[in-house]
Write an enzyme that holds these catalytic residues in place. Structure first.
Site, PDB file in Angstrom:
ATOM      1  N   LYS A 192       0.861  -1.186   0.000  1.00 22.80           N
ATOM      2  CA  LYS A 192       0.000   0.000   0.000  1.00 22.80           C
ATOM      3  C   LYS A 192       0.893   1.231   0.000  1.00 22.80           C
ATOM      4  CE  LYS A 192      -3.675   2.395   2.499  1.00 22.80           C
ATOM      5  NZ  LYS A 192      -4.534   2.403   3.711  1.00 22.80           N
ATOM      6  N   LYS A 245      -1.974  -1.584  -3.929  1.00 26.05           N
ATOM      7  CA  LYS A 245      -2.827  -0.390  -3.919  1.00 26.05           C
ATOM      8  C   LYS A 245      -1.953   0.850  -3.988  1.00 26.05           C
ATOM      9  CE  LYS A 245      -6.260   2.027  -1.079  1.00 26.05           C
ATOM     10  NZ  LYS A 245      -6.932   2.098   0.237  1.00 26.05           N
TER      11      LYS A 245
END
Length: 323
Positions: A192, A245
């Site tokens: 992330k 992500k």
């Protein structure tokens, strides 16, 4: 003699027959934002077509999700109350916990994923417990684990920790197993990045930090070997699915993850990716359907097994139109 590769592009039928990557409704997970209150269906201004739903209107979107053929949703909650330790996040009667129960009342079959983080619930907007102005990793783990346990008790099928604390997957796996939830799976937000593409989400989730940024716990966009280390750690700690992500600017990371590991890989096509296409389409600059289809096809081609996307309902509709 040269090769005539165009032979296999001559007609739509042959193009369909030799197509290597195919999107289906089973590839997508739809994010849903749930709020306190009654009779609320309120559009997020920076994300056209994305709404806040109160529990009494949650059936509207869940029915739409099922009609579209989607298999799963991921729930994000916006509480009325925020405090230093984000107590609403691990309250057994919290907004997400009640939303899980409500979705299960509406649908017996839909797969329910719950996001584990504290930023929506803390008064400071950071994803863990503060020690001064610094997020304390180890203190945060206790709270992260309690959030996961409360969501499992509510009926979540999969826990998805997005806080980026070191050791959070191990902490969650341990507390779930100790409390009899051995069958509840974990999807790690393993790679992330600290990304500018999250802007619209922070409006949707009311989760902007009140000071500083999240660069001490979310990843530097410049790094890919570090992403592989993060992914390795999550798998070792018990993650069943790993996630990259954002998605669109990180297709290389998705590909590296797919080549390196045999566990399922999720891609999160985030709010900024969605909002940019929506804005360009509104100005007549792009063909929204064509752009969105191509974006998500690229994510699957890069190696994603599942894609969390705000376009999920639209994509299902467009896929039906192509049949």
């Amino acid at each position: 003699m040269f090769k005539r590769n165009r032979r296999l592009r001559e007609t739509r039928n042959i193009r369909d027959l030799v197509r290597e990557t195919i999107l289906t409704p089973a590839d997508f997970v739809f994010p849903i934002f749930v709020v306190e209150g009654e009779n609320i269906k309120e559009e997020v201004s920076s994300m056209p077509g994305t709404y806040h739903f109160s529990l009494d209107r949650l059936h509207e979107v869940i029915e739409e999700v099922e009609e579209a053929g989607l298999r799963g949703v991921i729930l994000f909650g916006l509480p009325d109350h925020k405090d230093e330790v984000g107590c609403g996040s691990y309250d057994n009667d919290g907004i997400v916990q009640r939303a899980v129960k409500k979705v299960r009342e509406i649908s017996k079959d839909l797969f329910i994923i719950t996001d584990v983080c504290m930023c929506q619930y803390t008064s400071h907007g950071h994803c863990g417990i503060l020690e001064g102005s610094r997020v304390d990793n180890d203190k945060s783990l206790k709270y992260i684990a309690e959030i996961a346990l409360s969501q499992a008790r509510a009926g979540s099928d999969m826990i998805a920790p997005s806080d980026m604390m070191d050791g959070h997957v191990a902490a969650i796996r341990s507390i779930l197993d100790d409390n009899g939830f051995t069958n509840i799976s974990i999807m790690g937000y393993s790679a992330k990045y600290s990304s500018a593409f999250y802007g619209p989400f922070r409006e949707a989730a009311n989760s902007s930090p009140k000071f500083g940024d999240r660069k001490t716990y979310q990843m530097d966009p410049a790094n890919i070997r570090e992403a592989m280390r993060e992914i390795d750690c999550d798998i070792e700690e018990g993650a069943d699915i790993i996630m990259v992500k954002p998605a669109l600017s990180y297709l290389d990371v998705i590909r590296w993850a797919r080549d390196r590991h045999d566990v399922p890989v999720a891609a999160y096509s985030v709010s900024g990716e969605f909002a940019m296409v929506k804005a360009a389409a509104k100005q007549g600059l792009v063909d929204e359907k064509a752009i969105a289809m191509e974006m998500h096809l690229s994510m699957k081609r890069a190696g994603a097994d599942m894609i969390i996307t705000y376009y999920a309902l639209d994509l299902c509709r467009w896929l039906r139109e192509k049949m």
